[in-house]
Scaffold this active site. Structure first.
Site, PDB file in Angstrom:
ATOM      1  N   GLY A  89       0.700  -1.293   0.162  1.00 40.60           N
ATOM      2  CA  GLY A  89       0.001   0.048   0.165  1.00 40.60           C
ATOM      3  C   GLY A  89       0.546   1.430  -0.094  1.00 40.60           C
ATOM      4  O   GLY A  89       2.083   1.385  -0.463  1.00 40.60           O
TER       5      GLY A  89
ATOM      6  N   LEU B 162       0.594   3.784  -2.228  1.00 34.59           N
ATOM      7  CA  LEU B 162       1.113   3.566  -3.460  1.00 34.59           C
ATOM      8  C   LEU B 162       1.637   4.854  -4.214  1.00 34.59           C
ATOM      9  O   LEU B 162       0.900   5.805  -3.730  1.00 34.59           O
ATOM     10  CB  LEU B 162      -0.119   2.861  -4.257  1.00 34.59           C
ATOM     11  CG  LEU B 162      -0.881   1.598  -4.003  1.00 34.59           C
ATOM     12  CD1 LEU B 162      -1.926   1.284  -5.015  1.00 34.59           C
ATOM     13  CD2 LEU B 162       0.528   0.539  -3.852  1.00 34.59           C
TER      14      LEU B 162
ATOM     15  N   HIS C 198       4.997   1.947  -7.635  1.00 37.53           N
ATOM     16  CA  HIS C 198       3.920   0.768  -7.805  1.00 37.53           C
ATOM     17  C   HIS C 198       3.015   0.792  -9.141  1.00 37.53           C
ATOM     18  O   HIS C 198       3.118  -0.109  -9.552  1.00 37.53           O
ATOM     19  CB  HIS C 198       3.024   0.737  -6.727  1.00 37.53           C
ATOM     20  CG  HIS C 198       3.453   0.978  -5.395  1.00 37.53           C
ATOM     21  ND1 HIS C 198       3.818   1.953  -4.447  1.00 37.53           N
ATOM     22  CD2 HIS C 198       4.147  -0.275  -4.784  1.00 37.53           C
ATOM     23  CE1 HIS C 198       4.379   1.404  -3.299  1.00 37.53           C
ATOM     24  NE2 HIS C 198       4.584   0.093  -3.441  1.00 37.53           N
TER      25      HIS C 198
ATOM     26  N   GLN D 116       7.388  -9.103   8.320  1.00 33.70           N
ATOM     27  CA  GLN D 116       8.703  -8.613   7.835  1.00 33.70           C
ATOM     28  C   GLN D 116       9.160  -7.386   8.435  1.00 33.70           C
ATOM     29  O   GLN D 116      10.209  -6.724   8.028  1.00 33.70           O
ATOM     30  CB  GLN D 116       8.438  -8.447   6.248  1.00 33.70           C
ATOM     31  CG  GLN D 116       7.567  -7.514   5.663  1.00 33.70           C
ATOM     32  CD  GLN D 116       7.510  -7.420   4.360  1.00 33.70           C
ATOM     33  OE1 GLN D 116       6.767  -8.397   3.935  1.00 33.70           O
ATOM     34  NE2 GLN D 116       8.025  -6.322   3.476  1.00 33.70           N
TER      35      GLN D 116
ATOM     36  N   ARG E  76       8.131   5.378   2.146  1.00 32.65           N
ATOM     37  CA  ARG E  76       8.705   6.028   3.413  1.00 32.65           C
ATOM     38  C   ARG E  76       9.330   7.192   2.997  1.00 32.65           C
ATOM     39  O   ARG E  76       9.478   8.253   4.209  1.00 32.65           O
ATOM     40  CB  ARG E  76       9.956   5.057   3.821  1.00 32.65           C
ATOM     41  CG  ARG E  76       9.453   3.611   4.332  1.00 32.65           C
ATOM     42  CD  ARG E  76      10.946   3.076   4.552  1.00 32.65           C
ATOM     43  NE  ARG E  76      10.642   1.359   4.885  1.00 32.65           N
ATOM     44  CZ  ARG E  76       9.969   1.045   6.116  1.00 32.65           C
ATOM     45  NH1 ARG E  76       9.912   1.732   7.294  1.00 32.65           N
ATOM     46  NH2 ARG E  76       9.947  -0.408   6.048  1.00 32.65           N
TER      47      ARG E  76
END
Length: 283
Positions: free
Chosen positions: A25, A27, A31, A55, A181
């Site tokens: 997500g 996006l 992506h 993860q 990020r």
């Protein structure tokens, strides 16, 4: 999952090919480039959105991971995606779930050395997504190059009938690799962030002759990143492109890999050194 499998089964019965784009997500254009590539190859495209807790080695990192479900859905509808698959955590990992997928060697070093269990979580969730959807092809960005090699090995070793398609890293105009990020960076950090790509680019040029020793170039790169404002350089390494083994010089297909911190934001990137032969899979 049952609804997804029924939809894919109907497509297959009609002779259509299926592409899967797994995401977590938040996006961005990177992506959507995966989605576009999937549409170039396949008749139907499934995008999964699942923030995979397995993860994340730090609970705070999982909690702070950006989420924007409404915006994600709008982007995928606009892109023409036929199915958005968004399983719940309890659906992916029901009570007493106790099976994991581990990949030796390729998972070690680089991000694997600094994020314990990360690639086990990646390998497990991607295995489940591939088996749930059973696509002809699945698409992954080269920005997470170690992840790409791990996933290629999983599908090969476990005989999962899907072709893994790598897609080149999508970058901002200043060279910063697109990442969910990036939105966590402050204005000052965002101005410093492109230095990561710039340093990798400079180093790739210096190592391209295949004879230059890597360590002095890597040490200079670490100093450049520190001078640019990166508080910690987690790793900056030259590795073989296929098996990800450390190299002393770029005398075979090779890549530079970096992970560095700006405040609380961890940025990763990688760049190929000019190869004397094509990169293969992580065999």
């Amino acid at each position: 999952m049952a609804e997804l499998r029924a939809r894919v089964s109907d497509w297959r019965a009609a002779g259509l090919t299926v592409g899967l784009v797994p995401t977590m997500g938040a996006l961005h254009a990177g992506h959507l480039q995966l989605v576009r590539r999937a549409f170039e190859d396949c008749d139907r495209v499934v995008v999964s959105i699942f923030v995979n807790p397995l993860q994340f080695d730090r609970p705070g990192d999982l909690a702070s991971y950006p989420r924007d479900e409404a915006a994600d859905r709008e982007k995928l509808v606009t892109a023409g995606v036929q199915v958005l698959y968004g399983p719940l955590v309890e659906e992916m990992y029901p009570e007493h779930f106790s099976t994991g997928v581990m990949v030796a060697a390729l998972s070690e070093g680089l991000c694997g050395a600094h994020r314990p269990g990360h690639f086990g979580g990646v390998a497990t969730v991607v295995s489940k997504l591939l088996l749930q959807c059973l696509p002809d092809r699945a698409y992954f960005g080269e920005k997470d190059f170690q992840q790409l090699r791990v996933i290629e090995r999983v599908t090969r070793d476990l005989d999962i009938p899907a072709t893994i398609v790598p897609v080149e890293t999508v970058r901002e105009p200043d060279g910063l690799a697109m990442s969910s990020r990036n939105r966590l960076l402050t204005d000052q950090q965002r101005r410093a962030a492109p230095k990561l790509f710039a340093v990798l680019t400079e180093m790739a040029v210096q190592l391209a002759d295949g004879t230059t020793a890597a360590e002095p170039v890597l040490e200079a790169g670490r100093k450049s990143l520190s001078a640019a404002g990166f508080e910690r350089v987690e790793y900056l390494e030259l590795r073989d492109s296929n098996l990800l083994r450390p190299l002393e010089r770029a005398d075979r297909p090779s890549r530079l890999f970096a992970a560095a911190w700006l405040g609380a934001v961890r940025l990763i990137d990688n760049l190929p050194v000019i190869d004397r032969q094509p990169e293969g899979r992580g065999d």
